[in-house]
Scaffold this motif. Sequence first.
Motif, PDB file in Angstrom:
ATOM      1  N   LEU A 148       0.318 -12.656  18.770  1.00  0.00           N
ATOM      2  CA  LEU A 148       0.228 -11.228  19.060  1.00  0.00           C
ATOM      3  C   LEU A 148       0.792 -10.893  20.435  1.00  0.00           C
ATOM      4  N   ALA A 149       0.703 -11.843  21.364  1.00  0.00           N
ATOM      5  CA  ALA A 149       1.215 -11.605  22.712  1.00  0.00           C
ATOM      6  C   ALA A 149       2.739 -11.689  22.758  1.00  0.00           C
ATOM      7  N   GLU A 150       3.328 -12.554  21.933  1.00  0.00           N
ATOM      8  CA  GLU A 150       4.764 -12.807  22.005  1.00  0.00           C
ATOM      9  C   GLU A 150       5.592 -12.047  20.970  1.00  0.00           C
ATOM     10  N   LEU A 151       5.035 -11.853  19.774  1.00  0.00           N
ATOM     11  CA  LEU A 151       5.849 -11.346  18.670  1.00  0.00           C
ATOM     12  C   LEU A 151       5.460  -9.934  18.232  1.00  0.00           C
ATOM     13  N   LYS A 152       6.500  -9.162  17.935  1.00  0.00           N
ATOM     14  CA  LYS A 152       6.298  -7.846  17.326  1.00  0.00           C
ATOM     15  C   LYS A 152       6.189  -7.998  15.816  1.00  0.00           C
ATOM     16  N   GLU A 153       7.101  -8.787  15.225  1.00  0.00           N
ATOM     17  CA  GLU A 153       7.062  -9.070  13.789  1.00  0.00           C
ATOM     18  C   GLU A 153       8.020 -10.207  13.464  1.00  0.00           C
ATOM     19  N   ILE A 154       7.858 -10.734  12.245  1.00  0.00           N
ATOM     20  CA  ILE A 154       8.765 -11.748  11.709  1.00  0.00           C
ATOM     21  C   ILE A 154       9.299 -11.199  10.396  1.00  0.00           C
ATOM     22  N   THR A 155      10.610 -11.050  10.277  1.00  0.00           N
ATOM     23  CA  THR A 155      11.179 -10.518   9.048  1.00  0.00           C
ATOM     24  C   THR A 155      11.862 -11.628   8.255  1.00  0.00           C
ATOM     25  N   VAL A 156      11.930 -11.427   6.948  1.00  0.00           N
ATOM     26  CA  VAL A 156      12.578 -12.382   6.041  1.00  0.00           C
ATOM     27  C   VAL A 156      13.759 -11.650   5.407  1.00  0.00           C
ATOM     28  N   PRO A 157      14.968 -11.744   6.004  1.00  0.00           N
ATOM     29  CA  PRO A 157      16.103 -10.960   5.531  1.00  0.00           C
ATOM     30  C   PRO A 157      16.793 -11.514   4.290  1.00  0.00           C
ATOM     31  N   ARG A 161      16.001 -17.814   5.609  1.00  0.00           N
ATOM     32  CA  ARG A 161      16.203 -17.236   6.937  1.00  0.00           C
ATOM     33  C   ARG A 161      14.940 -16.533   7.412  1.00  0.00           C
ATOM     34  N   LEU A 162      14.682 -16.636   8.706  1.00  0.00           N
ATOM     35  CA  LEU A 162      13.582 -15.931   9.364  1.00  0.00           C
ATOM     36  C   LEU A 162      14.134 -15.307  10.640  1.00  0.00           C
ATOM     37  N   VAL A 163      13.720 -14.073  10.917  1.00  0.00           N
ATOM     38  CA  VAL A 163      14.125 -13.414  12.157  1.00  0.00           C
ATOM     39  C   VAL A 163      12.867 -13.083  12.948  1.00  0.00           C
ATOM     40  N   TYR A 164      12.804 -13.619  14.157  1.00  0.00           N
ATOM     41  CA  TYR A 164      11.662 -13.385  15.044  1.00  0.00           C
ATOM     42  C   TYR A 164      11.992 -12.235  15.998  1.00  0.00           C
ATOM     43  N   HIS A 165      11.170 -11.200  15.977  1.00  0.00           N
ATOM     44  CA  HIS A 165      11.349 -10.046  16.847  1.00  0.00           C
ATOM     45  C   HIS A 165      10.295 -10.120  17.952  1.00  0.00           C
ATOM     46  N   PHE A 166      10.757 -10.353  19.172  1.00  0.00           N
ATOM     47  CA  PHE A 166       9.842 -10.509  20.293  1.00  0.00           C
ATOM     48  C   PHE A 166       9.478  -9.155  20.901  1.00  0.00           C
ATOM     49  N   LYS A 167       8.332  -9.106  21.521  1.00  0.00           N
ATOM     50  CA  LYS A 167       7.905  -7.876  22.179  1.00  0.00           C
ATOM     51  C   LYS A 167       8.789  -7.542  23.383  1.00  0.00           C
ATOM     52  N   SER A 168       9.528  -8.527  23.860  1.00  0.00           N
ATOM     53  CA  SER A 168      10.456  -8.301  24.967  1.00  0.00           C
ATOM     54  C   SER A 168      11.706  -7.553  24.517  1.00  0.00           C
ATOM     55  N   GLY A 169      11.889  -7.420  23.182  1.00  0.00           N
ATOM     56  CA  GLY A 169      13.075  -6.766  22.652  1.00  0.00           C
ATOM     57  C   GLY A 169      14.109  -7.745  22.125  1.00  0.00           C
TER      58      GLY A 169
END
Length: 207
Positions: A148-157, A161-169
């Motif tokens: 919760l501190a590091e990630l906004k979400e994880i998408t499966v496109p 494949r996995l895409v990690y969206h960080f809270k840092s942008g």
Amino acid sequence: KILKNEKYTGSMILQKTYCPDFRTKKQIPNHGQVPMYEVADSHEAIIPLEQFNDVQQKLAEVRDERKGRATRNTPTLFAGLMKCGQCGSAYCRRNNGSGKYHHFIWTCRRYDELGKAVCPAQAVPEEILIEKTKEVLGADALTRDLLLAELKEITVPGRGRLVYHFKSGETKEIEWQHHSRRESWTPAMRQAARERGIQQHRKEGDN
């Protein structure tokens, strides 16, 4: 019914029910017996798709709580973080397999409820999700607070494949593949398979 009605998002799913017998004309729920079809943007939406998906996630949490699989006080590691990159729905945790082959997977909720005709999303084994998330975060162990501190979400496109969206942008895309059955076998499982093969060979020899 109201909370799960996708028509409020401006789309329609056709053939949720079907008539197996034209003589009775009785409609029954479609659980994969016949294809379903999604008509996107068929009319003006009155609620955003994101809000609709948030409600579906909340409904799933309530269902899980009632079934005793999870509670709001003890959420699963990735709850609320996984999202389908193809239809935008939340991912949910499901039991898969049985006995010694039992494991958990994360799958698109729309695929889980309506089938691949509506969304062709791929399920992700939880052990692989944990392994890849450790690699991305550079962590030896994962905690809910860390995610919760590091990630906004994880998408499966798409597949593998996995895409990690960080809270840092920042974002980071990685590839994964299923562990082969050979790699997943333990020494005890291999020994049992050898013994079964020997027994089968002896039976064929006796015959």
